[in-house]
Design an enzyme around this catalytic site. Structure first.
Site, short mmCIF file in Angstrom:
data_model
loop_
_atom_site.label_atom_id
_atom_site.label_comp_id
_atom_site.label_asym_id
_atom_site.label_seq_id
_atom_site.Cartn_x
_atom_site.Cartn_y
_atom_site.Cartn_z
N ARG A 118 -5.07 2.04 -13.40
CA ARG A 118 -3.71 2.21 -12.89
C ARG A 118 -3.08 0.89 -12.44
O ARG A 118 -3.68 0.12 -11.70
CB ARG A 118 -3.70 3.21 -11.74
CG ARG A 118 -2.30 3.50 -11.20
CD ARG A 118 -2.35 4.56 -10.14
NE ARG A 118 -2.58 5.88 -10.70
CZ ARG A 118 -3.46 6.76 -10.20
NH1 ARG A 118 -4.19 6.43 -9.16
NH2 ARG A 118 -3.59 7.94 -10.75
N TYR A 162 -12.46 -9.67 -1.94
CA TYR A 162 -13.09 -8.35 -1.86
C TYR A 162 -14.56 -8.54 -1.51
O TYR A 162 -15.24 -9.38 -2.10
CB TYR A 162 -13.01 -7.61 -3.20
CG TYR A 162 -11.68 -7.01 -3.54
CD1 TYR A 162 -10.49 -7.49 -2.98
CD2 TYR A 162 -11.59 -5.96 -4.44
CE1 TYR A 162 -9.28 -6.94 -3.31
CE2 TYR A 162 -10.37 -5.40 -4.78
CZ TYR A 162 -9.21 -5.89 -4.22
OH TYR A 162 -8.01 -5.34 -4.55
N HIS A 200 -15.30 3.24 -15.12
CA HIS A 200 -15.11 2.49 -13.88
C HIS A 200 -16.36 1.71 -13.48
O HIS A 200 -16.32 0.91 -12.55
CB HIS A 200 -14.73 3.48 -12.76
CG HIS A 200 -14.28 2.85 -11.49
ND1 HIS A 200 -15.01 2.91 -10.32
CD2 HIS A 200 -13.17 2.13 -11.18
CE1 HIS A 200 -14.37 2.28 -9.35
NE2 HIS A 200 -13.26 1.79 -9.84
N ARG A 202 -14.00 2.60 4.53
CA ARG A 202 -12.81 1.78 4.76
C ARG A 202 -11.55 2.62 4.78
O ARG A 202 -10.68 2.44 5.62
CB ARG A 202 -12.69 0.71 3.68
CG ARG A 202 -11.39 -0.07 3.73
CD ARG A 202 -11.37 -1.20 2.74
NE ARG A 202 -11.60 -0.79 1.37
CZ ARG A 202 -10.64 -0.37 0.54
NH1 ARG A 202 -9.39 -0.30 0.95
NH2 ARG A 202 -10.93 -0.02 -0.70
N ASN A 208 0.83 -1.21 0.00
CA ASN A 208 0.00 0.00 0.00
C ASN A 208 0.86 1.25 0.00
O ASN A 208 0.61 2.21 -0.74
CB ASN A 208 -0.90 0.03 1.24
CG ASN A 208 -2.08 -0.92 1.15
OD1 ASN A 208 -2.35 -1.49 0.09
ND2 ASN A 208 -2.77 -1.11 2.25
#
Length: 696
Positions: free
Chosen positions: A419, A482, A449, A578, A62
């Site tokens: 990305r 997810y 998206h 989140r 991250n």
């Protein structure tokens, strides 16, 4: 309905109320707070040991991406002399200073967690990371031979002197800075050695045991072979992070794929934005690296222990099930469960909508099956689908190829600007195109998206449209980790909406109004804000007002200001976020009717849910958009309203479970800091795993 909402918003006197200037929290610091919550899972002794190691790796990965994109962007704006401030009033230089200080604090905490907690616990569990001095006897001899046979041939020490300029250091590669001395002249020289990234970072010491030696330790023990006749004075490990934020000029006269491939080639040569060094690095080597790499000293991050703990993913892959979360098998949604033979998705959807909740419910037996059955069904005329991120070996990609081969009209909108997935998306987009699929690469100036699929089927004399709209990507691998929601439906209005939306994406339609969708960049912000204002009107009329949102990030100022005004009016505002959160909760006079929580756990909370109480006539929306500028202004996003009674009831139960006072979560305080979960709280994801999507 929309006109009534707009009229209610226009009459709202709170829209003229002056709000305090310090009402926004810095988004970059909020992101670092999120990564600190990831780190807290690694520090939690209640988590299984290899799960804790995995969270160390996630934290590291991250932070890499944060520097490659967000910090790189701030540096670029500072270097261009731009004084544009963030919503909280900080200019790029001020934000970079805060990031540097907070990052060093977190990296030190990250390293200490590894050295002081995880390493000893791994040792007790029989998994050891050793140094060369601890390797003896036959093990040492075998590793020496491994080095000579497999490592030494690919190593290339590069000298730095007047005849040899400082070499290019690729982004995220592990390197060794070495000083050697000529024993005859006493002259000292600097050399750089790249640690190979095409072999395991952690080298197994012996078969049948879980002892590992870091590759850089193995190399360091054999530097004499690389520099024969020289004395090794000092060596240190370092790592450079470079700007990886692509800027593609989307000129209509140039092929987008060619422009993107050119920029991808340039990405590896982006300027450095971070230098990671071991905390034992001498001033001598540090000064040399800073000068040669042209790195700001504030961007030199000292790391205790091993650099680049993404290598913990290698340990997580070990076959040690007792050190991990218990495995689970996703359930098949009851609507599609019918013995051993798959039930027809089309027959099921003709009976009514189906709401899906992944990973608790299987992606393979629902969304994937939907596309696979459509590809094989002789009555299906066309399949249209958006693909933002997926895997090249995805069964969905294969199904689209098979559908095209069968003569169906197949359209795939592939977002090649996703990305860090750009190269992969280009590759399998070309494979789709080669197979006869009509591939579209999106709209100029916008990323596509939204997560949508449309199947057109001939049924007698009727053309029927079947749809999927979700919150997550069409990726079977991430669908297992997810948390996402999706709607499968044969609703004619939604089918008509998706037909119109695909015409926008593939043609020249300028449609902005839809029947049962909110679509960005034109409609989502206004649609959300107007519904928040409607809740204010309900409160003013003596009715209850309720707004509940669940998302990854909330940064957009107009949406945040609408929520502040709703809280001031007495609307109950409940937000589950989140990651990034730029609003402040619980501030007297501003947000005292607002609760903000964050849930970070085994699965990545990824779904976006928007609930408006509407005085008892509840509205639930799900979709792809977070409340961020990029989502609302620079992307094509779609939200769909959940209307089927059973699906509405299920949404209500899910949100009730999320917002229960005893659900374990981090809570945002008025000072901008998150309070740790209280001991004994209920684990939301564990409850959903035990009870399925219908739990409580």
């Amino acid at each position: 309905m929309a006109d009534a909402i707009d009229r209610a918003a226009a009459k709202d006197p709170l829209t003229t109320v002056e709000l305090p200037e310090d009402r926004f929290y810095n988004r970059e610091m909020s992101w670092l707070d999120f990564n600190a919550r990831v780190l807290a899972l690694a520090e939690d002794p209640a988590e299984p040991l290899l799960e804790r190691a995995k969270f160390l790796a996630i934290f590291a990965s991250n932070l890499d991406e944060f520097y490659m994109v967000r910090v790189a962007g701030l540096k670029r704006r500072r270097e261009m002399g731009l004084t544009v401030n963030s919503a909280d009033g900080l200019n790029p230089g001020e934000q970079l200073a805060l990031i540097s200080a907070r990052t060093q604090e977190l990296v030190e905490r990250h390293g200490r967690c590894f050295t002081d907690q995880i390493l000893p616990a791994l040792g007790e569990a029989g998994i050891k990371i050793v140094h060369w001095g601890q390797v003896t006897g036959d093990d040492r001899q075998r590793l020496q031979q491994y080095f000579v046979d497999h490592i030494f041939p690919v190593l290339t020490p590069l000298a730095v002197d007047p005849a040899h300029p400082f070499p290019y250091i690729s982004s995220l590669s592990l390197n060794m800075a070495i000083i050697v001395r000529d024993p005859e002249t006493g002259a000292e020289r600097f050399a750089r050695l790249k640690v190979p990234n095409n072999v395991d970072r952690l080298v197994r010491v012996r078969r049948g045991e879980f002892d590992y030696l870091p590759l850089e330790d193995l190399i360091a023990a054999h530097l004499g072979i690389l520099f024969p006749g020289m004395q090794v004075v000092e060596y240190q490990v370092f790592r450079v992070t470079r700007n990886a934020d692509l800027e593609v000029a989307e000129d209509r006269d140039e092929d987008l794929l060619q422009a993107l491939e050119r920029e991808l080639a340039r990405r590896r040569f982006g300027p450095p934005v971070r230098l990671e060094i071991a905390d034992t690095t001498s001033e001598r080597i540090l000064d040399l690296l800073i000068n040669e790499l042209d790195v700001d000293p504030a961007d030199a991050v000292e790391v205790p222990g091993l650099l680049d703990l993404s290598c913990m993913f290698q340990l997580y892959a070990l076959d040690r099930p007792t050190l991990k979360d218990p495995p689970f098998v996703p359930a098949t949604n009851p609507a599609f469960a019918e013995g051993e033979n798959p039930k027809s998705v089309f027959a099921t959807l003709r009976d009514g909508d189906v709401l899906l909740h992944h990973p608790y419910e299987s992606f393979a037996t629902t969304v994937q099956r939907f596309i696979e059955q459509a590809a094989a069904d002789r009555h299906v005329l066309a399949i249209k689908q958006t693909l933002y991120r997926t895997s090249g070996d995805s069964p969905i990609v294969q199904a689209l190829i098979e559908a095209a081969a069968a003569g169906k009209q197949v359209v795939a909108l592939v977002e090649v600007k996703a990305r860090f997935d750009e190269q992969a998306n280009i590759s399998w987009a070309k494979a789709l195109e080669k197979a006869g699929v009509h591939v579209v690469y999106g709209l100029v100036g916008l990323k596509t998206h939204c997560k949508t699929a449309l199947v057109v089927r001939q049924e007698g004399n009727v053309i029927r449209r079947y749809c999927h709209i979700g919150t997550g990507n069409y990726n079977p691998k991430t669908a297992r980790i997810y948390e996402d929601l999706g709607l499968l439906t044969a609703d004619p209005d939604i089918g008509a909406d998706l037909t119109d939306l695909f015409n926008v994406l593939t043609g020249y339609s300028r449609q902005t109004e839809y029947r049962n969708l909110l679509v960005a960049p034109q409609g989502i912000r206004d649609g959300i804000v107007s519904r928040i204002h409607r809740e204010i009107e309900h409160v003013k009329a003596g009715r209850p007002g309720l707004v509940r949102l669940k998302m990854n990030s909330i940064v957009d100022e107009p949406v945040i200001d609408a929520l502040y005004r709703a809280s001031m009016a007495g609307v109950e505002v409940d937000i589950t976020v989140r990651g990034i959160c730029a609003l402040r909760a619980g501030v007297p006079g501003l947000s005292e009717n607002m609760v903000v929580r964050s849930i970070v756990g085994r699965f990545l909370e990824h779904s976006r849910v928007f609930h408006f109480g509407n005085a008892g006539d509840d509205e639930y929306w799900i979709g792809s958009a977070d409340m961020m500028h990029r989502n609302l202004d620079r992307r094509v996003e779609a939200l769909v309203q959940i209307k089927a009674p059973a699906a509405v009831d299920r949404m209500a139960r899910l949100l009730a479970l999320i917002t229960r006072p005893d659900t374990r979560c981090w809570r945002l305080g008025p000072d901008g800091w998150y309070r740790s979960p209280e001991a004994g709280g209920r684990d939301l994801q564990a409850v959903l795993l035990r009870g399925g999507a219908g739990a409580e």
